[in-house]
Scaffold this motif. Structure first.
Motif, mmCIF file in Angstrom:
data_model
loop_
_atom_site.group_PDB
_atom_site.id
_atom_site.type_symbol
_atom_site.label_atom_id
_atom_site.label_comp_id
_atom_site.label_asym_id
_atom_site.label_seq_id
_atom_site.Cartn_x
_atom_site.Cartn_y
_atom_site.Cartn_z
ATOM 1 N N ASN A 86 -2.290 31.093 32.383
ATOM 2 C CA ASN A 86 -3.184 30.879 33.520
ATOM 3 C C ASN A 86 -3.667 29.435 33.597
ATOM 4 O OD1 ASN A 86 -2.938 33.555 34.189
ATOM 5 N ND2 ASN A 86 -4.864 34.174 33.259
ATOM 6 N N ARG A 128 -12.455 37.151 31.883
ATOM 7 C CA ARG A 128 -10.992 37.119 31.874
ATOM 8 C C ARG A 128 -10.471 35.775 32.374
ATOM 9 N NH1 ARG A 128 -8.548 40.583 35.519
ATOM 10 N NH2 ARG A 128 -6.570 40.289 34.445
ATOM 11 N N HIS A 129 -11.246 35.116 33.231
ATOM 12 C CA HIS A 129 -10.824 33.834 33.783
ATOM 13 C C HIS A 129 -11.496 32.652 33.095
ATOM 14 C CE1 HIS A 129 -8.499 35.670 36.969
ATOM 15 N NE2 HIS A 129 -9.502 36.471 37.216
ATOM 16 N N THR A 180 -10.264 31.057 27.690
ATOM 17 C CA THR A 180 -8.852 30.695 27.681
ATOM 18 C C THR A 180 -8.351 30.535 26.243
ATOM 19 O OG1 THR A 180 -9.280 28.314 27.775
ATOM 20 C CG2 THR A 180 -9.110 29.494 29.879
ATOM 21 N N ARG A 183 -8.737 40.942 28.368
ATOM 22 C CA ARG A 183 -8.201 41.007 29.721
ATOM 23 C C ARG A 183 -7.702 42.402 30.088
ATOM 24 N NH1 ARG A 183 -5.084 35.118 29.955
ATOM 25 N NH2 ARG A 183 -7.005 33.872 30.174
ATOM 26 N N ASP A 196 -1.343 38.018 36.188
ATOM 27 C CA ASP A 196 -2.641 37.637 36.729
ATOM 28 C C ASP A 196 -2.404 36.789 37.967
ATOM 29 O OD1 ASP A 196 -5.719 36.521 35.205
ATOM 30 O OD2 ASP A 196 -5.200 36.752 37.297
ATOM 31 N N GLN A 210 -4.306 35.129 39.832
ATOM 32 C CA GLN A 210 -5.231 34.033 40.093
ATOM 33 C C GLN A 210 -5.085 32.934 39.047
ATOM 34 O OE1 GLN A 210 -7.168 33.841 42.713
ATOM 35 N NE2 GLN A 210 -6.505 35.810 43.504
ATOM 36 N N LEU A 263 -5.827 29.768 36.914
ATOM 37 C CA LEU A 263 -7.138 29.286 36.514
ATOM 38 C C LEU A 263 -7.246 27.791 36.747
ATOM 39 C CD1 LEU A 263 -9.773 30.124 35.051
ATOM 40 C CD2 LEU A 263 -8.679 29.416 32.947
#
Length: 249
Positions: free
Chosen positions: A83, A203-204, A207, A221, A231, A233, A235
């Motif tokens: 992400n 979750r976002h 990292t 997650r 995912d 989205q 990051l």
């Protein structure tokens, strides 16, 4: 293609120099990780197969799986977060008129979900002889959340203005999340809506490997009922609140 050919030069093992990991693998690892995420995002519509983890590049695919399966510290602590790589690409091309796919490639997103990957066994090998690590990736994730609890209370409550979570709400939700991680095999307890909101945020925000390894982070997650192997989205690293790292054991 050239990297794939280099890897095929040594047919006695999956690594750059054969059956043992060497400095060559360590030097190339950060680049190959980024290529695996960013090249498919940039060139998915070009007609060229530029997905390093696909069957088109069998030696590279085998190298990735060897790193994940045979080098415990890779998946448990060193492996980068797809992400983040997707978010870095988004920042780099913003305003440049470059078209790209706003999604982490399936081959990368599903890497630690393939049938041949045994996360608990790999974690046991990694944690062996390290009394400061928890017994499972999920418990290690809970331990990291507890160690950073005070900082998380500040950053999470400040970032949840849309969900209206107070600091007390975040504290209760964080305890609930840790309990769920510790009792991960108990399906009888559902997370409360506030805990789900906090999981969606963490979750976002959290990292790998900055906050914890990919295996522990994966446990967090997967708590969300809407968690998917992919995912959608990417990051943006600039949106991540800065956090004091946990103390060295």
């Amino acid at each position: 293609e050239e990297i794939d050919e280099v890897l095929e030069e040594y047919d006695d093992g999956p690594f750059f120099c054969g059956d043992m990991i060497t400095a060559a693998d360590i030097a190339w690892a950060p680049y190959l990780e980024r290529y695996a995420v960013q090249l498919p995002m940039l060139y998915s519509d070009s007609g060229a197969d530029l997905e390093p983890r696909s069957r088109e590049y069998p030696a590279i695919k085998e190298w990735f799986e060897a790193m994940e399966d045979l080098i415990p510290c890779w998946a448990c602590r060193v492996m980068g977060d797809p992400n983040v790589y997707a978010g870095l690409l988004e920042v780099a091309v913003k305003g440049e008129g470059v078209e790209y796919v706003d999604r982490v490639p399936k081959t990368v997103a599903n890497a630690l979900h393939r049938n041949s990957f045994h996360g608990d066994r790999i974690w046991n090998r990694y944690a062996s002889g390290k009394p400061y690590l928890a017994a499972t990736p999920a418990e290690e994730c809970a331990a990291q959340l507890v160690r950073n609890r005070l900082t998380l209370l500040e950053t999470a409550s400040a970032a949840t203005t849309q969900t209206h979570l107070s600091k007390d709400d975040v504290d209760v939700a964080l305890r609930e999340i840790c309990d769920s991680l510790i009792n991960v095999e108990d399906d009888s307890d559902e997370l409360s809506p506030k805990a789900h909101d906090l999981v969606a945020q963490l979750r976002h925000e959290l990292t790998a490997p900055k906050d914890m390894g990919m295996l522990p982070l994966r446990s967090l997650r997967l708590l969300s009922p809407s968690a998917k192997k992919i995912d959608p989205q990417p990051l943006n690293p600039s949106d991540i609140p800065k956090r004091t790292p946990p103390p060295s054991p």
